[in-house]
Design a protein around this motif. Structure first.
Motif, PDB file in Angstrom:
ATOM      1  N   ILE A 125     -32.459 -18.867  36.720  1.00  0.00           N
ATOM      2  CA  ILE A 125     -32.487 -17.540  37.339  1.00  0.00           C
ATOM      3  C   ILE A 125     -31.844 -17.613  38.722  1.00  0.00           C
ATOM      4  CG2 ILE A 125     -33.960 -15.660  38.125  1.00  0.00           C
ATOM      5  CD1 ILE A 125     -36.031 -16.523  36.078  1.00  0.00           C
ATOM      6  N   THR A 136     -31.069 -21.285  42.825  1.00  0.00           N
ATOM      7  CA  THR A 136     -31.394 -21.093  41.410  1.00  0.00           C
ATOM      8  C   THR A 136     -32.816 -21.554  41.145  1.00  0.00           C
ATOM      9  OG1 THR A 136     -29.092 -21.497  40.787  1.00  0.00           O
ATOM     10  CG2 THR A 136     -30.737 -21.681  39.049  1.00  0.00           C
ATOM     11  N   THR A 139     -36.747 -22.281  35.447  1.00  0.00           N
ATOM     12  CA  THR A 139     -38.115 -22.019  35.032  1.00  0.00           C
ATOM     13  C   THR A 139     -38.466 -22.716  33.733  1.00  0.00           C
ATOM     14  OG1 THR A 139     -37.523 -20.034  33.791  1.00  0.00           O
ATOM     15  CG2 THR A 139     -38.027 -19.754  36.124  1.00  0.00           C
ATOM     16  N   LEU A 183     -33.781 -11.174  41.380  1.00  0.00           N
ATOM     17  CA  LEU A 183     -33.694 -12.224  40.369  1.00  0.00           C
ATOM     18  C   LEU A 183     -32.756 -11.753  39.262  1.00  0.00           C
ATOM     19  CD1 LEU A 183     -36.788 -12.138  41.571  1.00  0.00           C
ATOM     20  CD2 LEU A 183     -37.223 -13.813  39.803  1.00  0.00           C
ATOM     21  N   SER A 185     -30.778 -13.195  35.495  1.00  0.00           N
ATOM     22  CA  SER A 185     -30.466 -14.225  34.524  1.00  0.00           C
ATOM     23  C   SER A 185     -30.246 -13.568  33.163  1.00  0.00           C
ATOM     24  CB  SER A 185     -31.600 -15.252  34.426  1.00  0.00           C
ATOM     25  OG  SER A 185     -31.255 -16.297  33.532  1.00  0.00           O
ATOM     26  N   VAL A 187     -31.525 -14.359  29.473  1.00  0.00           N
ATOM     27  CA  VAL A 187     -32.604 -15.199  28.969  1.00  0.00           C
ATOM     28  C   VAL A 187     -32.762 -15.025  27.461  1.00  0.00           C
ATOM     29  CG1 VAL A 187     -33.809 -15.068  31.172  1.00  0.00           C
ATOM     30  CG2 VAL A 187     -34.361 -13.428  29.367  1.00  0.00           C
TER      31      VAL A 187
END
Length: 504
Positions: A125, A136, A139, A183, A185, A187
């Motif tokens: 992320i 970054t 997670t 944030l 990303s 995913v």
């Protein structure tokens, strides 16, 4: 994911009893009802189906991803707490100019129902502060449950590769009330039905099977609380030791402190922080920020090795170091003013400036941070007296002294000698190598006492908490007649009874 839409229309077929005319059957057909039944199963990829067109895989791609994307896009993510702690290894990042630290983020949110147990898969992320990317967050899988109001944790490692932007957000953490981090990303969302470990209630796990929905955009703005300057409360300055072979500027000291942290961040593994203590050059106005108000540096201290800072008000902790005063007249005068306030039980405004940390992550984040605080005055000792010079004894013929001061031919200064009673309010041995004292009476300057500069071998040694030590030698005092009425009143007051009080 996928959704299966089943629409079944069930219509009655008209019947005719034997012997009844078709016209009656026709009127009966008008009375017939059409009974539609609509069954909508939203399973986000968890379904069973009989062979049909299109195949289930096509349905997953065509319907499941937009459905999951809609759920992910709609919810607001609220951060309750962010725990920072050092990773098992951070030096590989540090060696190439990057910083790494582990984060554990407590979050809550309200989601639409998935109809399955959902998990946000491991992701990279990007983190942005006011439009600028600073690092970054890698997670680990984050459970989302089946929807509704949930609390969960997002764990991972923050890698900072843009130090200039990172330092901007670090300043926001310290000084601002709140700020926003973005944030972003792409995913994968993993879904599990009843036959693949969904442990939710039956009405939340109506589907079977499992699916991975890749390519889901995760874009969130989260509001975080800042520390609003980390309210710092200082305890009394403690003198630990005065090395006999060092000048007084290297006196070993300790100060107790506690900090109020209203931010979203719980800071573990801070380790050793190095802090310089300055006078506040802008006091009493303090319009300028603390970092722009550094006056004279007079002390260097360090926190203990296991230092950490939770949320809310901390327990008292101790910093230790030494007085470090440049041997310039201005610096010495300002430092003397701090010590004078301290010994006379008056608070002194100070600024603590962070100069480094043994943790590279926090060194980059905190170096240069300046925090205001007040050093309280020394607590009362010896019945309320914390002065070093307690009393002076002078052998003076009062009538002769008065006559001399009133005689215009004898001058305006009276030269005499006196003994001085000294006390040591500190818990360390005190070496008195000299003394300059102004004699004030009723607010007027009436004299000056000067003890000569003594070597360490000649210094007056006061043991810890010594009280009423009388100097073995007499020292010169000059009484000035420039404020003659005040001086005459002083001589009257120190004259033995019944002519005077005997003390002033």
């Amino acid at each position: 994911g996928a959704s299966l839409l089943a629409l079944t229309a069930m219509q009655s077929v008209p019947t005719v009893e034997p012997g009844e005319p078709m016209l009656r059957a026709s009127r009966g057909s008008r009375a017939l009802r059409i009974a539609p039944m609509l069954a909508l199963l939203v399973g986000a990829g968890l379904f069973f189906s009989r062979p049909a067109e299109p195949p289930p895989s096509d349905i997953k791609l065509a319907i499941g991803k937009p459905f999951v994307q809609g759920i992910i896009s709609l919810f607001d993510m609220k951060v309750d707490n962010i725990l920072l702690q050092k990773p098992e290894s951070q030096w590989s990042h540090f060696a190439v100019g990057m910083l790494a630290f582990d984060l554990l983020i407590d979050i809550h949110m309200e989601l639409l129902f998935f109809g399955a147990q959902a998990t946000l898969a491991s992701a990279e992320i990007d983190l942005l502060f006011r439009g600028e990317r600073f690092g970054t967050l890698s997670t680990r899988p984050c459970p989302l449950g089946g929807g509704g109001k949930i609390k969960t944790q997002m764990a991972g490692q923050l890698v900072v590769d843009q130090l200039d932007v990172f330092q901007k957000i670090a300043r926001a953490v310290v000084h601002e009330d709140e700020f926003t981090v973005e944030l972003f990303s792409v995913v994968t969302v993993e879904l599990r039905g009843t036959d693949n470990g969904c442990i939710l209630r039956k009405d939340m796990c109506k589907t079977i099977g499992s699916a991975r929905i890749p390519g889901v955009t995760f874009a969130k703005s989260v509001v975080l609380k800042g520390a609003q300057g980390f309210s710092v409360e200082m305890g009394a300055l403690k003198l630990i030791d005065l090395p006999a072979t060092e000048p007084a500027g290297k006196a070993l000291i300790s100060v107790d402190a506690k900090v109020t942290n209203p931010s979203s961040f719980e800071l573990h593994d801070l380790d050793v922080f190095s802090i310089d203590i300055y006078t506040d050059d802008s006091w009493p106005k303090t319009e300028r920020p603390a970092a722009e108000s550094l006056g004279v540096k007079f002390a260097e201290v360090n926190t203990e090795a296991d230092f950490e800072l939770g949320r809310g008000q901390s327990d008292w902790f101790q910093v230790q170091g030494f007085l470090s005063v440049p041997e310039r007249e201005y610096d010495l005068v300002k430092t003397a003013d701090v010590l004078n306030h301290f010994l006379t039980s008056r608070p002194t405004p100070l600024i603590a400036s962070i100069v480094g940390s043994s943790q590279p992550f926090f060194a980059a984040a905190a170096t240069g941070t300046a925090l205001r605080a007040f050093l309280p005055g020394m607590t009362d000792k010896f019945g309320g007296c914390t002065n070093i010079v307690v009393r002076a004894y002078i052998d003076l013929d009062i009538p002769v002294a008065v006559a001399s001061l009133l005689n215009p031919l004898s001058g305006t200064t009276l030269h005499q000698y006196l003994y001085v009673a000294l006390s040591n309010p500190f818990d360390a041995t005190l070496y008195v190598c000299g003394l300059e004292a102004e004699v004030m009476f009723n607010g007027a300057h009436v004299g000056q006492v000067s003890l000569p500069q003594l070597t360490l071998e000649q210094a007056i040694v006061l043991p810890p908490s010594e009280r009423g030590f009388l100097t073995p030698n007499a020292y010169p005092i000059e009484l000035h007649a420039t404020e003659l009425p005040s001086l005459l009143q002083l001589l009257h007051d120190i004259a033995p009874q019944p002519a005077g009080k005997g003390v002033a």
